[in-house]
Design an enzyme around this catalytic site. Structure first.
Site, PDB file in Angstrom:
ATOM      1  N   PRO A  77       0.824  -1.204   0.000  1.00 33.10           N
ATOM      2  CG  PRO A  77       0.045  -0.976   2.194  1.00 33.10           C
ATOM      3  CD  PRO A  77       0.771  -1.921   1.294  1.00 33.10           C
ATOM      4  CB  SER A 106      -3.074   3.301   0.291  1.00 36.88           C
ATOM      5  OG  SER A 106      -2.976   4.276   1.306  1.00 36.88           O
ATOM      6  CB  THR A 156      -0.730   0.793   8.593  1.00 30.73           C
ATOM      7  OG1 THR A 156      -0.707   0.292   7.254  1.00 30.73           O
ATOM      8  CG2 THR A 156       0.592   1.493   8.868  1.00 30.73           C
ATOM      9  NE  ARG A 165       7.000   9.968   6.092  1.00 34.97           N
ATOM     10  CZ  ARG A 165       5.800   9.436   5.948  1.00 34.97           C
ATOM     11  NH1 ARG A 165       5.001   9.849   4.951  1.00 34.97           N
ATOM     12  NH2 ARG A 165       5.370   8.522   6.785  1.00 34.97           N
ATOM     13  CG  HIS A 243       5.237   3.547   6.846  1.00 33.05           C
ATOM     14  ND1 HIS A 243       4.066   3.173   7.457  1.00 33.05           N
ATOM     15  CD2 HIS A 243       4.885   4.456   5.906  1.00 33.05           C
ATOM     16  CE1 HIS A 243       3.048   3.840   6.918  1.00 33.05           C
ATOM     17  NE2 HIS A 243       3.524   4.615   5.970  1.00 33.05           N
TER      18      HIS A 243
END
Length: 348
Positions: A77, A106, A156, A165, A243
């Site tokens: 996903p 997803s 998840t 990020r 992830h």
């Protein structure tokens, strides 16, 4: 340009995708140590190939939760496929069906789960779920997935908050105005505040089991302790995942964590792995260390960026051919012959 290996698709995507889209797909958390280690860890595993094994007839099929797939690679996903290709997740679903493998759609798709299902009727699809603060919205998603023919629910577990990020922060990343997180329209505004519920815990597995008959697979497990808890809470599968290195930096590479999880599970549930798979030989290494199947994330997006459905089929076909060749050269004629005897960890 001839597309010979997955890095060719990566180079194409980096060259032609808008920078903000490329940066979003490529991003890892913080220093990107875990993202890069996912790939490097495979290079520390060496084969112990066997010779004169009669590999004239090869069988690379396998089953995941009872459904046969053409080879042990599915699509992980990932969000926002329209950033890579206008048809987005509909193209992803069609490519997975054409290659007879599993696609995990997803929650954060740019097509609705119903649109994805309608685009490729009969395909093997699981639905990835984030449990949101708005529990009614999450409950509705589970029921919609079951009604639309999805065959598994993937929870998840590694995102109580979104990892940092840096490129996304620098770019002020948000979806272009013409794109929407289609599954969540009307539930809340996704980009203003993380709607994911940070209070989610193991007891929520019981809540999910009360909502659906679908098998539950938990994604994001990296330790024996959590693997044992997952089995104890009645899940049917575990995806060993960090992830893609986008959450906690400096955690283990997934192929390294796989060994610990497989040992803890002792065959009671199926174990899969994602992160860092770039070659068919990586798939063989993962299966030798106990994975039932691997899932690819970024390479699927690179294929979409190249030629949509056709490009993603090309990526899967290359992995399929490389996996078959690696199996043959290692002396395995069928997936059932793959085992830990095939690999050793490099002393370098």
């Amino acid at each position: 340009m001839a597309m010979v290996c997955l890095s060719d698709f990566e180079a194409y995507a980096k060259k032609y995708l808008p920078k903000i889209a490329w940066d979003y797909f490529a991003a890892g958390a913080d220093d990107c140590t875990t993202r890069d280690e996912n790939i490097l860890a495979y290079k520390r595993i060496r084969f112990r190939p066997r010779m004169l094994r009669d590999v004239s007839v090869m069988d690379i099929r396998t089953k995941i939760l009872g459904s046969e797939i053409s080879f042990p690679v599915g699509i992980a996903p990932t969000g926002f496929h329209q950033l890579a290709w206008p048809d987005g997740e509909k193209s992803t679903a069609r490519a997975a069906r054409a290659m007879n493998t599993c696609y995990i759609a997803s929650t954060y798709s740019t097509c609705t789960l119903e649109e994805i299902s309608t685009a490729a009727p009969g395909g093997l699809r699981w639905f990835q779920l984030y449990i949101h603060r708005n529990r009614a919205a999450s409950q509705q998603l589970v029921r919609r997935a079951e009604a639309s023919g999805y065959q598994g629910l993937v929870l998840t577990a590694d995102l109580p908050y979104t990892g940092k990020r840096r490129d996304d922060v620098r770019n002020g990343f948000r979806l272009p105005p013409h794109m929407k997180v289609k599954n969540l329209e009307g539930a809340f505004e996704v980009c203003k505040m993380s709607p994911v519920d940070p209070s989610v815990n193991w007891n929520d597995i019981y809540w999910l089991r009360s909502l659906t008959r679908l098998p539950i697979i938990v994604k994001g497990i990296l330790t024996r302790e959590d693997a044992e808890l997952a089995v104890g809470h009645g899940v049917q599968g575990i995806i060993v995942s960090n992830h893609g290195g986008r959450q906690l930096d400096e955690g283990p590479a997934t192929i390294d964590a796989l060994v610990e999880v497989v040992e803890a599970v002792r065959g009671r549930v199926e174990v899969y792995v994602d992160g860092g798979i770039r070659k068919g030989s990586d798939v063989l290494k993962a299966l030798a260390l106990g994975a039932k199947c691997v899932f690819i994330g970024r390479p699927a997006l690179w294929g979409l960026a190249y030629k949509g459905e056709e490009g993603l089929q090309d990526v899967l076909r290359i992995l399929q051919d490389e996996f078959r060749l690696s199996m043959a050269l290692a002396g395995c004629a069928s997936v059932s012959e793959i085992g830990q005897h095939l690999v050793q960890f490099s002393k370098l």
